[in-house]
Design an enzyme around this catalytic site. Structure first.
Site: not given
Ligand SMILES: NC(=O)c1ccc[n+]([C@@H]2O[C@H](COP(=O)([O-])OP(=O)(O)OC[C@H]3O[C@@H](n4cnc5c(N)ncnc54)[C@H](O)[C@@H]3O)[C@@H](O)[C@H]2O)c1
Length: 338
Positions: A165
């Site tokens: 990741y």
């Molecule tokens: N939540 C956290 O604590 C956290 C921490 C660090 C980084 N992030 C980053 O923040 C961003 C959002 O995270 P989140 O917690 O909302 O995650 P999440 O999984 O809830 O949201 C990501 C969304 O992206 C969609 N998705 C995935 N692959 C896709 C594709 N190929 N085409 C279209 N849609 C696609 C998924 O269906 C999902 O709804 C991500 O990039 C994640 O890596 C999150």
């Protein structure tokens, strides 16, 4: 402005999209609604922002509560997505879509190559083709790996990620550099630190603890709860993203291809969270302790001086309030009688 938000049925994307509903911007929200976790939860988030009707693939839907908000269920890996998006002249893209999760990446590394690396290159390439010159994208505190310098500063070395990741997210950071250098697309990368709150991700610790308690399951706590996380409340993250949107041009004047930490700057021991759930929220958790999992880092803590300088970012939500909000949302959403 015309804004494309990717991952808008996801936890952070949903909250961000919701926060922009009453702005004057036109928002095109996109998500492939993958089944990494409950698709129902993702669809229920979308209902909150006016997408109550049947959601079909590759079809543009209009929100029932805002004239300026649209949603498309489509996949960033597929070429057809870009045929649909081509007709909009986006001023800026906020790229949040990703395959998230550290532990899942150990068993399913290819999903990270596909959804974080290939999908991101395709999106950046689309931006190049349609001359969209501004992109804000999500990175993560996981890129710091086992960094021992705390708080984590954006200039710290990130050459040694310890999960697929983290490695895939580092690749997104690298790609932003490439597309900036070759095509003069301007980027701001935001490294989020463990985000939590209502409508959160079921695979993340606090949500999981509450969920397993109500399902009468034993929760697993690693390293006797001695892991430290800079838990950051969702509203603070959304404020940080919105401030990046407002200050995008200003940041570019001072920094080349900037990357900015968005974290609470208030590290909490996991055992403090379980104590809060047990003592304050009176959830009698059944806890089983296990050794630390490979891929997980011991501690995270954000240096937020850059965010404070450029984004006036000052997280406000204390963990007690944030957890209470998540708990109360959970009870309401799952209609739990207590
Ligand atoms: N939540 C956290 O604590 C956290 C921490 C660090 C980084 N992030 C980053 O923040 C961003 C959002 O995270 P989140 O917690 O909302 O995650 P999440 O999984 O809830 O949201 C990501 C969304 O992206 C969609 N998705 C995935 N692959 C896709 C594709 N190929 N085409 C279209 N849609 C696609 C998924 O269906 C999902 O709804 C991500 O990039 C994640 O890596 C999150």
């Amino acid at each position: 402005m015309k804004i494309l938000i990717t991952g808008s049925a996801g936890f952070i994307g949903f909250h961000l999209t919701k926060s922009l509903i009453s702005s004057k911007n036109t928002i095109i929200a996109l998500d492939n609604l993958n089944n990494y976790y409950s698709v129902k939860l993702k669809k229920d988030r979308l209902k909150q922002i006016g997408f109550n009707k049947k959601i079909s693939k590759n079809k543009l839907l209009k929100s029932s509560i805002s004239q300026n908000l649209y949603f498309i269920k489509c996949d960033l890996k597929n070429d057809i997505t870009y045929k649909i998006l081509k007709k909009f002249k986006f001023n800026i893209i906020i790229h949040l879509a990703a395959q998230a999760g550290v532990q899942y990446s150990i068993k399913n590394p290819y999903s990270y190559v596909d959804n974080n690396i290939i999908a991101t290159i395709k999106l950046f390439d689309f931006a190049k083709t349609v001359q969209c010159k501004k992109i804000i994208y999500a990175s993560t505190s996981s890129v710091y790996g086992s960094n021992k310098n705390t708080p984590f500063n954006e200039s710290d070395k990130t050459a040694s990620p310890i999960s697929t990741y983290a490695s895939s997210k580092l690749m997104c950071e690298n790609l932003s550099n490439v597309y900036n250098h070759l095509y003069n697309i301007k980027f701001v990368g935001l490294r989020f630190f463990t985000v939590y709150g209502p409508w959160g991700r079921p695979d993340m610790a606090i949500y999981k603890f509450i969920d397993q308690y109500f399902k009468n399951k034993t929760i697993t706590v690693y390293e006797k709860g001695n892991m430290i996380r800079d838990f950051t409340y969702i509203d603070d993250i959304v404020n940080g993203i919105n401030s990046t949107l407002l200050n995008f041009d200003k940041i570019q004047k001072h920094e080349k291809n900037p990357i900015i930490n968005l974290g609470c700057n208030n590290p909490i021991l996991l055992s403090k969270i379980t104590n809060f759930l047990t003592k304050d929220l009176k959830l009698k958790l059944k806890i089983k302790y296990k050794k630390k999992l490979k891929g997980d880092v011991d501690s995270t803590l954000a240096d937020i001086s850059l965010a404070s300088k450029y984004l006036n970012f000052h997280p406000k939500t204390k963990y007690q309030q944030g957890i209470k909000n998540l708990y109360e949302w959970y009870i309401k959403y799952y209609k739990i009688k207590i």
